[in-house]
Design a protein around this motif. Sequence first.
Motif, PDB file in Angstrom:
ATOM      1  N   ARG A 131       0.917  -1.164   0.098  1.00 39.50           N
ATOM      2  CA  ARG A 131      -0.097   0.121  -0.089  1.00 39.50           C
ATOM      3  C   ARG A 131       0.761   1.122   0.200  1.00 39.50           C
ATOM      4  N   SER A 132       1.545   1.331  -1.090  1.00 39.52           N
ATOM      5  CA  SER A 132       2.477   2.525  -1.227  1.00 39.52           C
ATOM      6  C   SER A 132       2.690   2.919  -2.403  1.00 39.52           C
ATOM      7  N   ALA A 133       3.309   4.177  -3.096  1.00 37.88           N
ATOM      8  CA  ALA A 133       3.724   4.422  -4.181  1.00 37.88           C
ATOM      9  C   ALA A 133       4.211   3.470  -4.909  1.00 37.88           C
ATOM     10  N   ASP A 134       4.211   3.239  -6.154  1.00 42.33           N
ATOM     11  CA  ASP A 134       4.973   2.592  -7.193  1.00 42.33           C
ATOM     12  C   ASP A 134       6.108   3.282  -7.751  1.00 42.33           C
ATOM     13  N   ALA A 135       7.347   3.239  -7.253  1.00 41.92           N
ATOM     14  CA  ALA A 135       8.466   3.884  -7.534  1.00 41.92           C
ATOM     15  C   ALA A 135       8.612   3.993  -9.125  1.00 41.92           C
ATOM     16  N   SER A 136       8.470   2.722  -9.743  1.00 42.64           N
ATOM     17  CA  SER A 136       8.911   2.563 -10.945  1.00 42.64           C
ATOM     18  C   SER A 136       8.064   3.402 -11.908  1.00 42.64           C
ATOM     19  N   ILE A 137       6.949   3.910 -11.513  1.00 40.58           N
ATOM     20  CA  ILE A 137       6.562   4.647 -12.658  1.00 40.58           C
ATOM     21  C   ILE A 137       6.518   6.314 -12.412  1.00 40.58           C
ATOM     22  N   PHE A 138       7.512   6.683 -11.331  1.00 43.60           N
ATOM     23  CA  PHE A 138       8.036   7.868 -11.267  1.00 43.60           C
ATOM     24  C   PHE A 138       8.867   8.442 -12.102  1.00 43.60           C
ATOM     25  N   PRO A 139       8.991   9.484 -12.734  1.00 44.15           N
ATOM     26  CA  PRO A 139       9.642  10.191 -13.828  1.00 44.15           C
ATOM     27  C   PRO A 139      11.139  10.656 -13.146  1.00 44.15           C
ATOM     28  N   MET A 140      11.920   9.550 -12.880  1.00 46.88           N
ATOM     29  CA  MET A 140      13.067   9.666 -12.153  1.00 46.88           C
ATOM     30  C   MET A 140      14.376  10.670 -12.841  1.00 46.88           C
ATOM     31  N   ALA A 141      14.096  10.290 -14.329  1.00 49.65           N
ATOM     32  CA  ALA A 141      15.288  11.093 -15.353  1.00 49.65           C
ATOM     33  C   ALA A 141      14.896  12.651 -14.744  1.00 49.65           C
ATOM     34  N   ALA A 142      13.270  13.101 -15.042  1.00 50.56           N
ATOM     35  CA  ALA A 142      13.296  14.263 -14.750  1.00 50.56           C
ATOM     36  C   ALA A 142      13.387  14.890 -13.247  1.00 50.56           C
ATOM     37  N   TRP A 143      13.420  13.771 -12.449  1.00 52.82           N
ATOM     38  CA  TRP A 143      13.582  14.338 -10.852  1.00 52.82           C
ATOM     39  C   TRP A 143      15.287  14.319 -10.543  1.00 52.82           C
ATOM     40  N   ARG A 144      15.952  13.783 -11.530  1.00 49.73           N
ATOM     41  CA  ARG A 144      17.432  13.853 -11.302  1.00 49.73           C
ATOM     42  C   ARG A 144      18.009  15.063 -11.800  1.00 49.73           C
TER      43      ARG A 144
END
Length: 504
Positions: free
Chosen positions: A152-165
């Motif tokens: 019951r937590s956010a799915d980090a795999s769908i987060f736009p990590m490249a943009a966040w970096r």
Amino acid sequence: MTKPLSSHRKAESSLDLPASPARAGESKQSWVYRQIQERILQGALAAGTRLPSTRSLAQRWSVSRSTVEAAYDQLRSEGYTTGTVGSGTYVSAVIPDRFFRRGLPGQSHGVAGVPGAGAGRGKPAPLPASIPSDAPPAANGHRVPQPLFAARSADASIFPMAAWRRGLLASAKAVTPEQLAYEAPQGWRPLREQVARYLGAARGISCDADQVVILTGIRDGLDLSARVLLEPQDQVLVEDPGYLTALPLFSQFTSRVVPIAIDEHGFSVDRARRQRNVKLVHVTPAHQSPVGVTMPVSRRLDLLAWAAQENCWIIEDDYDSEFNYDAAPLAALKSLDTADRVIHLGSFNKTMFNALRIGYAVLPKRWVAAFTRARLTTGRSNGMIEQIALARFLEDGSFARHIRKARAVYAQKRDLVMQVLALAVGRDNLHVGGEHAGFHLVWWLPPDINLAAVQARIQDQGLSMQFIAQFCRRVALPPGVVIGYSGLRPAEIERQGTLLRGLL
């Protein structure tokens, strides 16, 4: 006579053994995974055996190559195989399961550690053969139970990590020595301004940056609320069933923490009226935790009127309100708070990724200074670079785009969970609650299911599930299971669904 394998030559399996048919509701990926995993555990594929390439196996078993690749990735991640793309995939020398202790389904329990010892002709066990246990062993030597539908937590795999970096890099380049040296217990003001703007648009809360305090998450907000507001003689009301952390957290500051049974509309104001000298109330009106009901506007207005009459404060735990799948969510309880009695708590850890550790509180104006002092006293703060990056992420629309994408992904996972539950008990016997929103739903078990027997089989197989009873303090509810799905990949939802069908 067959020559033994040398250390320089690996056995290659043709995998020409007959493949068993797929089980009802089993995906192709789960089917490929099970064919290989079972053969490894049975010893048909010995340690060091080289598996076929994904291309050749896909041709032999008439499935897509991507399906085989996904199954191979799962086997590798769980420790059944080793190797990388281009170098081949091999059966691991050490099997990760404590599988042989029980034997395979259909085998009697033989000597521990000896597969098949004393195997008989009894009826096959009704549980599926594929029950990998990738949980680490506990300190006492016993394996930690593998949870089913507990994500019951956010799915980090769908987060736009490249943009966040890129945002983090830009923030690191732009941050000044003065900003790095300045301790801002209330949080960086530009971030607080963006949070206030976002809450006005998304949750209907009219507030300004001066009312916002940046936190590490909702638990931080609960702890600060208790530190600032409570004296040992004060009474706190919490939902029953409710958020498991709330009661022990408040109990650090007062022994008078009273669970209030919820009803079909959430927190019961009528039951709260029977209490005296109430100082603080904790509620989850958007998506009651864990039952999932939404508090209607009439109940919210009644709660606010009672709080003003009793001169008590309300904590609105808005933990997953961004994710409504069938209709627009109701505005926050704080949006109706004309008497300024609601402490609104939210968290970017739930919407972005858990390790971010940034949340927020919107406070009654009279408590802002006290909360800020408490933050300073406890030494809690957030990294300046992350705060700068998050402010930009909110300002340029990246956060809103991520929420829209995540909402669609979680809705698809919700639909898949509903399908696997329907396969488990039949669509006509499927009764769920709270499925319209959030990261979980509640599956109310059919009356003909023997709950004690199911619980015993879950424990016997080294698994675990979150039953509604675990969240109850005084109230007794019909048997139900909290089904968390947001943090699971679709293939994992199907795999856990297969396990669940076997348990039933």
